[in-house]
Design an enzyme around this catalytic site. Structure first.
Site, PDB file in Angstrom:
ATOM      1  N   GLY A  14      31.285  67.532 -21.857  1.00  0.00           N
ATOM      2  CA  GLY A  14      31.248  66.568 -22.065  1.00  0.00           C
ATOM      3  C   GLY A  14      31.699  65.346 -21.219  1.00  0.00           C
ATOM      4  N   ASN A  16      28.861  63.163 -22.437  1.00  0.00           N
ATOM      5  CA  ASN A  16      28.288  62.198 -23.270  1.00  0.00           C
ATOM      6  C   ASN A  16      29.493  62.361 -23.941  1.00  0.00           C
ATOM      7  OD1 ASN A  16      25.470  61.899 -23.425  1.00  0.00           O
ATOM      8  ND2 ASN A  16      25.328  63.767 -23.734  1.00  0.00           N
ATOM      9  N   MET A  88      28.309  73.488 -29.956  1.00  0.00           N
ATOM     10  CA  MET A  88      26.989  74.160 -30.194  1.00  0.00           C
ATOM     11  C   MET A  88      27.019  75.309 -31.359  1.00  0.00           C
ATOM     12  SD  MET A  88      25.680  73.826 -27.533  1.00  0.00           S
ATOM     13  CE  MET A  88      24.238  75.717 -27.072  1.00  0.00           C
ATOM     14  N   ILE A  90      26.732  74.845 -35.204  1.00  0.00           N
ATOM     15  CA  ILE A  90      25.720  74.047 -37.061  1.00  0.00           C
ATOM     16  C   ILE A  90      27.242  74.080 -38.154  1.00  0.00           C
ATOM     17  CG2 ILE A  90      24.533  74.990 -38.947  1.00  0.00           C
ATOM     18  CD1 ILE A  90      23.303  75.602 -36.351  1.00  0.00           C
ATOM     19  N   ASN A 105      23.778  63.344 -34.162  1.00  0.00           N
ATOM     20  CA  ASN A 105      23.576  64.330 -32.825  1.00  0.00           C
ATOM     21  C   ASN A 105      23.172  63.357 -31.736  1.00  0.00           C
ATOM     22  OD1 ASN A 105      23.817  67.344 -31.317  1.00  0.00           O
ATOM     23  ND2 ASN A 105      22.089  67.344 -32.700  1.00  0.00           N
ATOM     24  N   HIS A 107      20.414  64.894 -28.966  1.00  0.00           N
ATOM     25  CA  HIS A 107      19.761  66.099 -28.933  1.00  0.00           C
ATOM     26  C   HIS A 107      18.329  65.847 -27.514  1.00  0.00           C
ATOM     27  CE1 HIS A 107      17.251  69.689 -29.289  1.00  0.00           C
ATOM     28  NE2 HIS A 107      15.895  69.666 -28.948  1.00  0.00           N
TER      29      HIS A 107
END
Ligand code: GRF
Length: 187
Positions: A14, A16, A88, A90, A105, A107
């Site tokens: 966490g 971010n 994590m 979809i 998102n 990445h």
């Protein structure tokens, strides 16, 4: 400025989430972090929600309809932006259809290169000269939606995966807030 309500989805540490909460305290930042969702009851990031009195929801992804409880909370808190920060799981098609262009998102690679997991290892293995992070809109294909912000750095010969991770995650703390500002720049 009337801030919009954003939600952050996490699964782990966490960092971010913490950075987005910190940014949301700034007067000119366009969103408040109004809800945190975690699929992991032990996610360290939940502490940031608790500390900052942000409502949070822990979902059990083994349950077939777990996304319905998320959708309910998202409606309740009038969420208009969903930020995936190390989540994590979809996102289902059904969920995506309801929040199209409203899910972003982060990445840890320069997309479209190195979608998926183990980005740092693959970057080193391929002797890349540069790497970095990308914030993008989420669509039905993994790590493939439209790019919003990308930040990069040059890889030094001595850099190993742990160094790449530290450098990338440092850039993420600039890229994610910048992406949110960019999305709402003209609104
Ligand atoms: C970040 O490096 C992000 O790029 C990836 O997962 C990591 C999450 O880190 N998708 P944190 O939980 O925000 O510390």
């Amino acid at each position: 400025m009337v801030k919009k309500n954003a939600c952050v989805f996490i699964s782990g540490y966490g960092s971010n989430l913490k950075s987005l909460i910190d940014n949301s305290r700034k007067e000119n930042f366009p969103v408040n972090i109004s809800l945190v969702v975690s699929n992991n009851i032990n996610a360290k990031g939940l502490l940031h929600a608790k500390k900052n009195c942000i409502p949070y929801l822990i979902v059990n992804t083994k349950k077939r309809n777990f996304e319905n409880s998320i959708l309910k909370m998202i409606k309740k808190h009038k969420i208009v932006l969903i930020c995936l920060a190390g989540y994590m799981k979809i996102i289902s098609k059904n969920f995506l259809n309801k929040y199209r262009k409203k899910i972003i998102n982060i990445h840890p690679s320069l997309l479209p290169k190195y979608k998926g997991l183990n980005t740092y290892e693959r970057v080193i293995k391929n002797n890349e000269k540069k790497t970095g992070c990308t914030v993008h809109f989420v669509n039905e294909k993994l790590d493939s939606g439209k790019l919003i912000v990308q930040k990069s750095f040059f890889i030094k010969k001595k850099d190993k995966t742990d160094v790449l991770k530290i450098k990338t995650q440092k850039l993420e703390k600039r890229a994610f807030p910048e992406a949110i500002i960019k999305i709402y720049r003209y609104s």
